[in-house]
Design a protein around this motif. Structure first.
Motif, PDB file in Angstrom:
ATOM      1  N   GLN A  91       0.852  -1.181   0.000  1.00  0.00           N
ATOM      2  CA  GLN A  91       0.000   0.000   0.000  1.00  0.00           C
ATOM      3  C   GLN A  91       0.888   1.231   0.000  1.00  0.00           C
ATOM      4  O   GLN A  91       1.771   1.388   0.847  1.00  0.00           O
ATOM      5  N   ALA A  92       0.682   2.093  -0.980  1.00  0.00           N
ATOM      6  CA  ALA A  92       1.437   3.348  -1.069  1.00  0.00           C
ATOM      7  C   ALA A  92       0.449   4.455  -1.389  1.00  0.00           C
ATOM      8  O   ALA A  92       0.019   4.605  -2.540  1.00  0.00           O
ATOM      9  N   GLY A  93       0.089   5.231  -0.400  1.00  0.00           N
ATOM     10  CA  GLY A  93      -0.918   6.266  -0.618  1.00  0.00           C
ATOM     11  C   GLY A  93      -2.221   5.660  -1.094  1.00  0.00           C
ATOM     12  O   GLY A  93      -2.782   4.771  -0.437  1.00  0.00           O
ATOM     13  N   GLU A  94      -2.704   6.084  -2.249  1.00  0.00           N
ATOM     14  CA  GLU A  94      -3.954   5.569  -2.795  1.00  0.00           C
ATOM     15  C   GLU A  94      -3.765   4.329  -3.665  1.00  0.00           C
ATOM     16  O   GLU A  94      -4.727   3.806  -4.226  1.00  0.00           O
ATOM     17  N   VAL A  95      -2.534   3.873  -3.779  1.00  0.00           N
ATOM     18  CA  VAL A  95      -2.218   2.747  -4.660  1.00  0.00           C
ATOM     19  C   VAL A  95      -2.026   1.476  -3.837  1.00  0.00           C
ATOM     20  O   VAL A  95      -1.275   1.471  -2.859  1.00  0.00           O
ATOM     21  N   MET A  96      -2.696   0.400  -4.250  1.00  0.00           N
ATOM     22  CA  MET A  96      -2.519  -0.895  -3.603  1.00  0.00           C
ATOM     23  C   MET A  96      -2.160  -1.935  -4.652  1.00  0.00           C
ATOM     24  O   MET A  96      -2.846  -2.064  -5.662  1.00  0.00           O
ATOM     25  N   LEU A  97      -1.073  -2.661  -4.414  1.00  0.00           N
ATOM     26  CA  LEU A  97      -0.615  -3.701  -5.323  1.00  0.00           C
ATOM     27  C   LEU A  97      -0.780  -5.067  -4.670  1.00  0.00           C
ATOM     28  O   LEU A  97      -0.347  -5.255  -3.523  1.00  0.00           O
ATOM     29  N   ASP A  98      -1.360  -6.002  -5.381  1.00  0.00           N
ATOM     30  CA  ASP A  98      -1.442  -7.390  -4.940  1.00  0.00           C
ATOM     31  C   ASP A  98      -0.344  -8.153  -5.675  1.00  0.00           C
ATOM     32  O   ASP A  98      -0.412  -8.349  -6.887  1.00  0.00           O
ATOM     33  N   LEU A  99       0.678  -8.584  -4.935  1.00  0.00           N
ATOM     34  CA  LEU A  99       1.842  -9.195  -5.561  1.00  0.00           C
ATOM     35  C   LEU A  99       1.541 -10.564  -6.155  1.00  0.00           C
ATOM     36  O   LEU A  99       2.218 -11.001  -7.086  1.00  0.00           O
ATOM     37  N   ALA A 100       0.540 -11.240  -5.628  1.00  0.00           N
ATOM     38  CA  ALA A 100       0.227 -12.587  -6.104  1.00  0.00           C
ATOM     39  C   ALA A 100      -0.538 -12.574  -7.419  1.00  0.00           C
ATOM     40  O   ALA A 100      -0.379 -13.465  -8.251  1.00  0.00           O
ATOM     41  N   THR A 101      -1.369 -11.556  -7.629  1.00  0.00           N
ATOM     42  CA  THR A 101      -2.238 -11.541  -8.814  1.00  0.00           C
ATOM     43  C   THR A 101      -1.889 -10.451  -9.821  1.00  0.00           C
ATOM     44  O   THR A 101      -2.489 -10.397 -10.903  1.00  0.00           O
ATOM     45  N   HIS A 102      -0.942  -9.565  -9.469  1.00  0.00           N
ATOM     46  CA  HIS A 102      -0.574  -8.418 -10.313  1.00  0.00           C
ATOM     47  C   HIS A 102      -1.757  -7.464 -10.503  1.00  0.00           C
ATOM     48  O   HIS A 102      -1.835  -6.751 -11.497  1.00  0.00           O
ATOM     49  N   THR A 103      -2.647  -7.438  -9.517  1.00  0.00           N
ATOM     50  CA  THR A 103      -3.779  -6.518  -9.542  1.00  0.00           C
ATOM     51  C   THR A 103      -3.396  -5.222  -8.836  1.00  0.00           C
ATOM     52  O   THR A 103      -2.812  -5.243  -7.750  1.00  0.00           O
ATOM     53  N   VAL A 104      -3.722  -4.105  -9.458  1.00  0.00           N
ATOM     54  CA  VAL A 104      -3.475  -2.788  -8.866  1.00  0.00           C
ATOM     55  C   VAL A 104      -4.817  -2.095  -8.669  1.00  0.00           C
ATOM     56  O   VAL A 104      -5.672  -2.120  -9.558  1.00  0.00           O
ATOM     57  N   THR A 105      -4.976  -1.488  -7.502  1.00  0.00           N
ATOM     58  CA  THR A 105      -6.194  -0.735  -7.206  1.00  0.00           C
ATOM     59  C   THR A 105      -5.823   0.714  -6.913  1.00  0.00           C
ATOM     60  O   THR A 105      -4.911   0.979  -6.128  1.00  0.00           O
ATOM     61  N   PHE A 106      -6.524   1.626  -7.589  1.00  0.00           N
ATOM     62  CA  PHE A 106      -6.308   3.056  -7.388  1.00  0.00           C
ATOM     63  C   PHE A 106      -7.659   3.748  -7.466  1.00  0.00           C
ATOM     64  O   PHE A 106      -8.345   3.672  -8.487  1.00  0.00           O
ATOM     65  N   ARG A 107      -8.033   4.405  -6.368  1.00  0.00           N
ATOM     66  CA  ARG A 107      -9.313   5.122  -6.298  1.00  0.00           C
ATOM     67  C   ARG A 107     -10.488   4.244  -6.764  1.00  0.00           C
ATOM     68  O   ARG A 107     -11.262   4.621  -7.640  1.00  0.00           O
ATOM     69  N   GLU A 108     -10.545   3.041  -6.209  1.00  0.00           N
ATOM     70  CA  GLU A 108     -11.634   2.083  -6.420  1.00  0.00           C
ATOM     71  C   GLU A 108     -11.643   1.456  -7.818  1.00  0.00           C
ATOM     72  O   GLU A 108     -12.563   0.720  -8.166  1.00  0.00           O
ATOM     73  N   VAL A 109     -10.620   1.734  -8.618  1.00  0.00           N
ATOM     74  CA  VAL A 109     -10.488   1.074  -9.922  1.00  0.00           C
ATOM     75  C   VAL A 109      -9.412   0.003  -9.797  1.00  0.00           C
ATOM     76  O   VAL A 109      -8.295   0.281  -9.348  1.00  0.00           O
ATOM     77  N   SER A 110      -9.743  -1.239 -10.176  1.00  0.00           N
ATOM     78  CA  SER A 110      -8.794  -2.350 -10.103  1.00  0.00           C
ATOM     79  C   SER A 110      -8.514  -2.891 -11.497  1.00  0.00           C
ATOM     80  O   SER A 110      -9.440  -3.095 -12.289  1.00  0.00           O
ATOM     81  N   GLU A 111      -7.236  -3.118 -11.781  1.00  0.00           N
ATOM     82  CA  GLU A 111      -6.826  -3.647 -13.076  1.00  0.00           C
ATOM     83  C   GLU A 111      -5.681  -4.642 -12.870  1.00  0.00           C
ATOM     84  O   GLU A 111      -4.839  -4.463 -11.986  1.00  0.00           O
ATOM     85  N   VAL A 112      -5.640  -5.678 -13.699  1.00  0.00           N
ATOM     86  CA  VAL A 112      -4.504  -6.583 -13.740  1.00  0.00           C
ATOM     87  C   VAL A 112      -3.523  -6.030 -14.776  1.00  0.00           C
ATOM     88  O   VAL A 112      -3.880  -5.879 -15.948  1.00  0.00           O
TER      89      VAL A 112
END
Length: 219
Positions: A128-149
């Motif tokens: 978790q870095a500010g508004e950015v969350m990275l899931d290391l297992a799935t390569h999913t990134v979430t920023f301001r409620e938008v999630s993308e692989v």
């Protein structure tokens, strides 16, 4: 993440490099202990995968010299030595984990994620870095409620920035951390990756500091 693979078995090394490339890991490969020490002294690695039965210098001696030099890079030992003494010696000298050969790539990747997050003080496979969350297992990134692989390279770049929130990294520093030896890159490769990441989310996900580089804000 940039990985140093120290392995003298060319078949194993090539298979690992091919598999890890698909998971956003840029691999530098050396085949002996002396070359391993030189590489650790020259570049910054996210993790070292270290075989024990090496020419020039044994893996245990390589491990000991790296730790005596004050290097805190995570070290994961790959070995066919299934004896208690070798495992205890390696762990006492500063190895972070062991994987016994033969092993599955998925297990190795999980152990890499585990040792890296322990070193970084994370209890889960997330950053978790500010508004950015990275899931290391799935390569999913979430920023301001938008999630993308993200693609492997996009994820690698964002991870480097997310692991150092608030720190400005130049193009050269980013290239050094996400590309391995001998990888040919265009002069604007970093800018292209950032463009596509911003396009998926919002321009604010990565901030540009004119003339200096890029960063992810702490909050």
């Amino acid at each position: 993440m940039r990985v140093l693979l120290v392995e003298d078995d060319r078949m194993i090394a090539r298979a690992l490099m091919k598999g890890m490339d698909r998971h956003a890991l840029s691999v530098d490969w050396v085949t002996d202990g002396k070359a391993a020490l030189e590489a650790v002294g020259l570049a910054e690695y996210g993790v070292v995968l270290l075989d024990l039965g090496l020419p020039q210098l044994d893996g245990i001696e390589v491990l000991e010299r790296i730790r005596n030099a004050g290097k805190e890079v995570p070290i994961l030992i790959l070995t066919a030595r299934d004896d208690l003494k070798s495992r205890v010696t390696g762990l006492d000298l500063g190895a972070d984990d062991y994987v016994l050969k033969p092993f599955e790539l998925d297990e190795l990747l999980a152990r890499i994620r585990a040792v890296v997050r322990r070193k970084a003080g994370h209890s889960q496979s997330r950053i978790q870095a500010g508004e950015v969350m990275l899931d290391l297992a799935t390569h999913t990134v979430t920023f301001r409620e938008v999630s993308e692989v993200l693609s492997a390279r996009e994820f690698a770049l964002l991870r480097v920035l997310a692991e150092r929130p608030g720190l400005i990294l130049s193009r050269g520093q980013l290239e050094e951390r996400i590309y391995g030896w001998g990888e040919e890159t265009e002069s604007n490769a970093v800018e292209v990756l950032i463009h596509y990441i911003r396009k998926r989310f919002h321009k604010d996900i990565i901030r540009n500091v004119r003339g200096a580089g890029w960063m992810i804000p702490r909050a």
